[in-house]
Scaffold this motif. Structure first.
Motif, mmCIF file in Angstrom:
data_model
loop_
_atom_site.group_PDB
_atom_site.id
_atom_site.type_symbol
_atom_site.label_atom_id
_atom_site.label_comp_id
_atom_site.label_asym_id
_atom_site.label_seq_id
_atom_site.Cartn_x
_atom_site.Cartn_y
_atom_site.Cartn_z
ATOM 1 N N ARG A 281 46.519 59.141 34.708
ATOM 2 C CA ARG A 281 46.072 58.421 35.913
ATOM 3 C C ARG A 281 46.145 59.332 37.132
ATOM 4 N NH1 ARG A 281 49.747 54.787 33.741
ATOM 5 N NH2 ARG A 281 48.836 52.881 32.883
ATOM 6 N N LEU B 172 46.542 61.632 40.141
ATOM 7 C CA LEU B 172 46.468 63.082 40.318
ATOM 8 C C LEU B 172 46.429 63.808 38.980
ATOM 9 C CD1 LEU B 172 48.968 63.126 43.260
ATOM 10 C CD2 LEU B 172 46.705 64.193 43.365
ATOM 11 N N ASP C 170 50.868 61.086 28.783
ATOM 12 C CA ASP C 170 51.214 59.896 29.587
ATOM 13 C C ASP C 170 51.863 58.883 28.661
ATOM 14 O OD1 ASP C 170 51.163 57.721 31.622
ATOM 15 O OD2 ASP C 170 49.771 59.063 32.635
ATOM 16 N N ASP D 28 57.590 60.881 26.192
ATOM 17 C CA ASP D 28 58.236 60.445 27.429
ATOM 18 C C ASP D 28 58.934 61.656 28.049
ATOM 19 O OD1 ASP D 28 59.987 59.443 29.347
ATOM 20 O OD2 ASP D 28 60.588 57.714 28.130
ATOM 21 N N VAL D 29 58.578 61.996 29.282
ATOM 22 C CA VAL D 29 59.125 63.236 29.866
ATOM 23 C C VAL D 29 60.624 63.154 30.150
ATOM 24 C CG1 VAL D 29 56.928 63.971 30.888
ATOM 25 C CG2 VAL D 29 58.558 62.639 32.272
ATOM 26 N N ASN E 100 53.987 66.531 36.495
ATOM 27 C CA ASN E 100 53.388 65.642 37.497
ATOM 28 C C ASN E 100 53.796 64.179 37.336
ATOM 29 O OD1 ASN E 100 50.904 64.585 39.199
ATOM 30 N ND2 ASN E 100 50.639 63.704 37.146
ATOM 31 N N TYR F 221 63.847 58.842 45.420
ATOM 32 C CA TYR F 221 62.633 59.656 45.246
ATOM 33 C C TYR F 221 62.734 60.971 46.031
ATOM 34 C CZ TYR F 221 57.510 60.428 45.371
ATOM 35 O OH TYR F 221 56.250 60.932 45.272
ATOM 36 N N LYS G 14 62.625 64.672 44.591
ATOM 37 C CA LYS G 14 61.522 65.560 44.988
ATOM 38 C C LYS G 14 62.015 66.808 45.711
ATOM 39 C CE LYS G 14 57.814 63.572 43.399
ATOM 40 N NZ LYS G 14 57.258 64.147 42.146
ATOM 41 N N PRO H 237 51.528 66.513 47.171
ATOM 42 C CA PRO H 237 50.184 65.960 47.358
ATOM 43 C C PRO H 237 50.181 64.718 48.249
ATOM 44 C CG PRO H 237 51.041 65.382 45.178
ATOM 45 C CD PRO H 237 52.153 66.038 45.931
ATOM 46 N N ALA I 285 47.324 61.678 48.170
ATOM 47 C CA ALA I 285 46.056 61.261 47.576
ATOM 48 C C ALA I 285 46.104 59.769 47.316
ATOM 49 C CB ALA I 285 45.820 62.013 46.268
ATOM 50 N N THR J 283 46.035 56.937 45.009
ATOM 51 C CA THR J 283 46.237 56.613 43.589
ATOM 52 C C THR J 283 46.905 55.243 43.536
ATOM 53 O OG1 THR J 283 48.490 57.479 43.489
ATOM 54 C CG2 THR J 283 46.716 59.071 43.111
ATOM 55 N N ARG J 284 47.228 54.770 42.341
ATOM 56 C CA ARG J 284 47.880 53.457 42.270
ATOM 57 C C ARG J 284 49.255 53.489 42.919
ATOM 58 N NH1 ARG J 284 50.625 52.306 36.394
ATOM 59 N NH2 ARG J 284 51.842 54.211 36.432
ATOM 60 N N THR K 104 49.930 54.987 45.759
ATOM 61 C CA THR K 104 49.824 54.982 47.225
ATOM 62 C C THR K 104 48.872 53.922 47.771
ATOM 63 O OG1 THR K 104 48.200 56.757 46.953
ATOM 64 C CG2 THR K 104 50.434 57.411 47.559
HETATM 65 N N1 LIG Z 1 49.618 59.977 45.359
HETATM 66 C C1 LIG Z 1 50.278 60.582 46.343
HETATM 67 O O1 LIG Z 1 49.871 60.556 47.532
HETATM 68 C C2 LIG Z 1 51.542 61.317 46.053
HETATM 69 C C3 LIG Z 1 52.304 61.770 47.135
HETATM 70 C C4 LIG Z 1 53.442 62.517 46.878
HETATM 71 C C5 LIG Z 1 53.801 62.826 45.571
HETATM 72 N N2 LIG Z 1 53.044 62.334 44.535
HETATM 73 C C6 LIG Z 1 53.482 62.676 43.187
HETATM 74 O O2 LIG Z 1 52.363 63.035 42.387
HETATM 75 C C7 LIG Z 1 52.623 62.693 41.026
HETATM 76 C C8 LIG Z 1 51.485 61.854 40.472
HETATM 77 O O3 LIG Z 1 51.430 60.629 41.175
HETATM 78 P P1 LIG Z 1 50.139 59.692 41.258
HETATM 79 O O4 LIG Z 1 50.000 59.303 42.681
HETATM 80 O O5 LIG Z 1 49.005 60.312 40.538
HETATM 81 O O6 LIG Z 1 50.689 58.388 40.482
HETATM 82 P P2 LIG Z 1 50.115 57.564 39.229
HETATM 83 O O7 LIG Z 1 51.019 56.396 39.082
HETATM 84 O O8 LIG Z 1 48.658 57.319 39.415
HETATM 85 O O9 LIG Z 1 50.302 58.568 38.004
HETATM 86 C C9 LIG Z 1 51.581 58.909 37.508
HETATM 87 C C10 LIG Z 1 51.513 58.883 35.995
HETATM 88 O O10 LIG Z 1 52.802 59.282 35.452
HETATM 89 C C11 LIG Z 1 53.000 58.542 34.273
HETATM 90 N N3 LIG Z 1 54.410 58.496 33.885
HETATM 91 C C12 LIG Z 1 55.417 57.788 34.470
HETATM 92 N N4 LIG Z 1 56.557 57.941 33.795
HETATM 93 C C13 LIG Z 1 56.285 58.791 32.762
HETATM 94 C C14 LIG Z 1 57.081 59.340 31.713
HETATM 95 N N5 LIG Z 1 58.394 59.027 31.594
HETATM 96 N N6 LIG Z 1 56.491 60.187 30.821
HETATM 97 C C15 LIG Z 1 55.161 60.480 30.934
HETATM 98 N N7 LIG Z 1 54.371 59.986 31.908
HETATM 99 C C16 LIG Z 1 54.929 59.155 32.818
HETATM 100 C C17 LIG Z 1 52.463 57.161 34.629
HETATM 101 O O11 LIG Z 1 52.218 56.369 33.473
HETATM 102 C C18 LIG Z 1 51.221 57.493 35.439
HETATM 103 O O12 LIG Z 1 50.048 57.501 34.650
HETATM 104 C C19 LIG Z 1 53.976 61.975 41.015
HETATM 105 O O13 LIG Z 1 54.990 62.919 40.694
HETATM 106 C C20 LIG Z 1 54.125 61.517 42.447
HETATM 107 O O14 LIG Z 1 55.470 61.321 42.825
HETATM 108 C C21 LIG Z 1 51.934 61.588 44.743
#
Ligand SMILES: NC(=O)c1ccc[n+]([C@@H]2O[C@H](COP(=O)([O-])OP(=O)(O)OC[C@H]3O[C@@H](n4cnc5c(N)ncnc54)[C@H](O)[C@@H]3O)[C@@H](O)[C@H]2O)c1
Length: 290
Positions: free
Chosen positions: A14, A16, A35, A61-62, A88, A159, A163, A189, A191, A193-194, A196
């Motif tokens: 999903r 990013l 994922d 699972d990470v 990620n 968080y 981070k 990042p 962006a 996404t679900r 944000t």
């Molecule tokens: N979207 C933003 O603006 C933003 C800002 C700062 C940081 N981030 C970071 O970017 C990364 C991606 O976030 P995103 O916004 O795309 O979120 P998202 O929820 O769209 O995607 C995150 C994905 O990680 C997967 N995931 C969660 N736990 C997991 C596990 N234990 N093993 C494997 N996969 C797992 C989820 O199922 C999901 O598909 C995250 O680390 C988030 O903290 C995002």
């Protein structure tokens, strides 16, 4: 086939991670899209294959140390190598410090901080073994921090701690992996996404098409793809703050001029206050205002 470089993207189903997987595949990587569950990773793999790319899904699972060994093995078994790891995967459990439960703390630390260590560790062990066997390694580790971890954000002590830890982790990884031919860089990042979408709606109301385009994960993916490309062997140990098209380097802790403690405790207090007054804030986003 063997000309393809191999990339592992955690949380690739999903947001990013999906954007990274798609762009890395388009740039000539065979991608292991990782994922949780059956759905999201398989969907991205289908999209990549439909576009003519090479990918396989993983549901490891990470947070599970042994499972992530299997994730790295899957990359090597299916595609014969390991060149790029993008850590990620992420979740949010926002709560103020006074209200936060132990589970909310542990879950966030596990997915982000431990989930970065697990994949990075297993990859690092492979890269080290190859380098020691005389192979030319050209590896890339990309980790994920957040504005919250770099500059602070109320309601995200779990968080932000994870981070900020990942940013520091990346600096150490960069130093340790350099001799093996591997770079390590971190992205912060922003962006849509679900993760944000709901907070953005609260701040900005209805999200316009223009805003969706400005915050498309694609903008972050372009920087990640560059970092994973052939021209960046010398780029390591950096934190990239990427808000849509706006990109900046986040530079971290800097020791300000030191002083020798005076004997008198009152004088010490005055000297500490003077040092505080002369120092810039520990973290700020002033440079972002372009
Ligand atoms: N979207 C933003 O603006 C933003 C800002 C700062 C940081 N981030 C970071 O970017 C990364 C991606 O976030 P995103 O916004 O795309 O979120 P998202 O929820 O769209 O995607 C995150 C994905 O990680 C997967 N995931 C969660 N736990 C997991 C596990 N234990 N093993 C494997 N996969 C797992 C989820 O199922 C999901 O598909 C995250 O680390 C988030 O903290 C995002």
């Amino acid at each position: 086939m063997s000309a393809l470089r191999t990339a592992v993207v955690t949380g690739g189903g999903r947001g990013l991670g999906r954007a990274y997987s798609m762009l890395l595949a388009a740039a000539g990587h065979a991608v292991v899209v990782n994922d949780l569950g059956d759905g999201p990773a398989a969907d991205v793999v289908a999209e990549i294959r439909a576009a003519g790319g090479t990918a396989v899904a993983s549901d490891h699972d990470v947070t599970d140390f042994a499972a992530t060994a299997g994730l790295i093995e899957l990359a090597e078994e299916r595609f014969g190598g390991l060149d790029v790891v993008v850590a990620n995967a992420g979740i949010l459990r926002d709560r103020t410090l006074a209200s936060m439960t132990e589970a909310e703390w542990d879950d966030v630390i596990a997915v982000h901080l431990k989930g970065t260590f697990t994949v990075a560790h297993h990859a690092a062990a492979r890269w080290r073994a190859r380098a020691k066997a005389g192979e030319a390694v050209d590896g890339r580790l990309i980790t994920t921090t957040s504005a919250s971890g770099l500059y602070g954000n109320i309601g995200q002590s779990n968080y932000a701690a994870a981070k900020a830890g990942i940013a520091a982790f990346t600096l150490v990884a960069s130093q340790e992996l350099r001799p093996y031919g591997v770079t390590a860089n971190c992205v912060a990042p922003s962006a849509l996404t679900r993760l944000t979408e709901a907070p953005l709606r609260r701040f900005e109301g209805e999200i316009t098409d223009r805003r969706r385009e400005e915050l498309d994960p694609h903008w972050v993916a372009r920087v990640v793809a560059w970092l994973c490309g052939p021209d960046t062997r010398d780029v390591t140990g950096h934190v990239f703050d990427i808000r849509g098209r706006q990109v900046g380097i986040a530079s971290g802790w800097h020791l300000q001029p030191t002083f020798t403690q005076p004997d008198d405790p009152d004088e010490l207090g005055r000297a500490l206050r003077a040092a505080i007054a002369a120092a810039p804030p520990a973290a700020d986003m002033e440079g972002r205002r372009t």
